[in-house]
Design a protein around this motif. Structure first.
Motif, PDB file in Angstrom:
ATOM      1  N   LYS A  23      -5.938 112.121  22.105  1.00  0.00           N
ATOM      2  CA  LYS A  23      -6.333 112.859  21.139  1.00  0.00           C
ATOM      3  C   LYS A  23      -7.321 112.196  19.895  1.00  0.00           C
ATOM      4  O   LYS A  23      -8.341 112.855  19.582  1.00  0.00           O
ATOM      5  N   MET A  24      -7.332 110.880  19.959  1.00  0.00           N
ATOM      6  CA  MET A  24      -8.241 110.228  19.008  1.00  0.00           C
ATOM      7  C   MET A  24      -9.576 110.270  19.771  1.00  0.00           C
ATOM      8  O   MET A  24     -10.517 110.419  18.903  1.00  0.00           O
ATOM      9  N   LYS A  25      -9.545 110.012  20.850  1.00  0.00           N
ATOM     10  CA  LYS A  25     -10.834 110.088  21.809  1.00  0.00           C
ATOM     11  C   LYS A  25     -11.594 111.554  21.448  1.00  0.00           C
ATOM     12  O   LYS A  25     -12.817 111.407  21.437  1.00  0.00           O
ATOM     13  N   GLU A  26     -10.864 112.403  21.811  1.00  0.00           N
ATOM     14  CA  GLU A  26     -11.406 113.821  21.469  1.00  0.00           C
ATOM     15  C   GLU A  26     -11.864 114.007  20.180  1.00  0.00           C
ATOM     16  O   GLU A  26     -12.853 114.705  20.153  1.00  0.00           O
ATOM     17  N   ILE A  83       2.191 106.763  22.810  1.00  0.00           N
ATOM     18  CA  ILE A  83       1.166 105.982  22.738  1.00  0.00           C
ATOM     19  C   ILE A  83      -0.258 106.850  23.511  1.00  0.00           C
ATOM     20  O   ILE A  83      -1.332 106.862  23.022  1.00  0.00           O
ATOM     21  N   ARG A  84      -0.106 107.214  24.749  1.00  0.00           N
ATOM     22  CA  ARG A  84      -0.975 107.512  25.536  1.00  0.00           C
ATOM     23  C   ARG A  84      -1.772 108.850  25.102  1.00  0.00           C
ATOM     24  O   ARG A  84      -3.042 108.992  24.964  1.00  0.00           O
ATOM     25  N   PRO A  85      -0.804 109.707  24.833  1.00  0.00           N
ATOM     26  CA  PRO A  85      -1.433 111.216  24.431  1.00  0.00           C
ATOM     27  C   PRO A  85      -2.086 110.889  22.970  1.00  0.00           C
ATOM     28  O   PRO A  85      -3.223 111.535  22.601  1.00  0.00           O
ATOM     29  N   GLN A  86      -1.602 109.933  21.904  1.00  0.00           N
ATOM     30  CA  GLN A  86      -2.184 109.881  20.745  1.00  0.00           C
ATOM     31  C   GLN A  86      -3.702 109.299  20.909  1.00  0.00           C
ATOM     32  O   GLN A  86      -4.428 109.589  20.473  1.00  0.00           O
ATOM     33  N   GLN A  87      -3.837 108.364  21.760  1.00  0.00           N
ATOM     34  CA  GLN A  87      -5.255 107.549  22.092  1.00  0.00           C
ATOM     35  C   GLN A  87      -6.217 108.815  22.650  1.00  0.00           C
ATOM     36  O   GLN A  87      -7.293 108.972  22.424  1.00  0.00           O
TER      37      GLN A  87
END
Length: 108
Positions: free
Chosen positions: A42-45, A36-40
């Motif tokens: 990546k979405m923010k970047e 969950i945290r890496p996906q968030q």
């Protein structure tokens, strides 16, 4: 008269309910930090990259088209030149990558 192991296991003991939830809590914590945290992040970047688009940037869409941004229309659309004289409108969030970033104009 007949004492089976199932009756002995059902007694539990102090903290029996809490200890049965510990593995579930650990699994959720591992899922959070690994998925969950890496996906968030990546979405923010990706959102920051899309918000920083400007005229002249060379981009790649999710469909594989390479083009140059000719006009940033509004919050949701960008006009891209994919060939000489061929302009298409695309949705900002379908941009996968910015290949060449243009420098902002300097004020002299």
């Amino acid at each position: 008269m007949f004492a089976t192991p199932a009756y002995a296991q059902a007694a539990g003991g102090p903290g029996g309910a809490f200890t049965s939830f510990v593995p579930l809590i650990l699994i959720f914590a591992i899922m959070y930090f690994l998925l969950i945290r890496p996906q968030q992040k990546k979405m923010k970047e990706h959102k920051a990259m899309v918000d920083a688009l400007r005229r002249g940037d060379q981009i790649v869409t999710q469909g594989g088209l390479i083009g140059k941004v000719t006009k940033v229309k509004d919050d949701n659309e960008v006009e891209v030149e994919i060939a000489s004289g061929v302009n298409v409108r695309i949705v900002r969030h379908t941009i996968a990558q910015v290949m060449n970033k243009t420098e902002p104009a300097t004020k002299d």
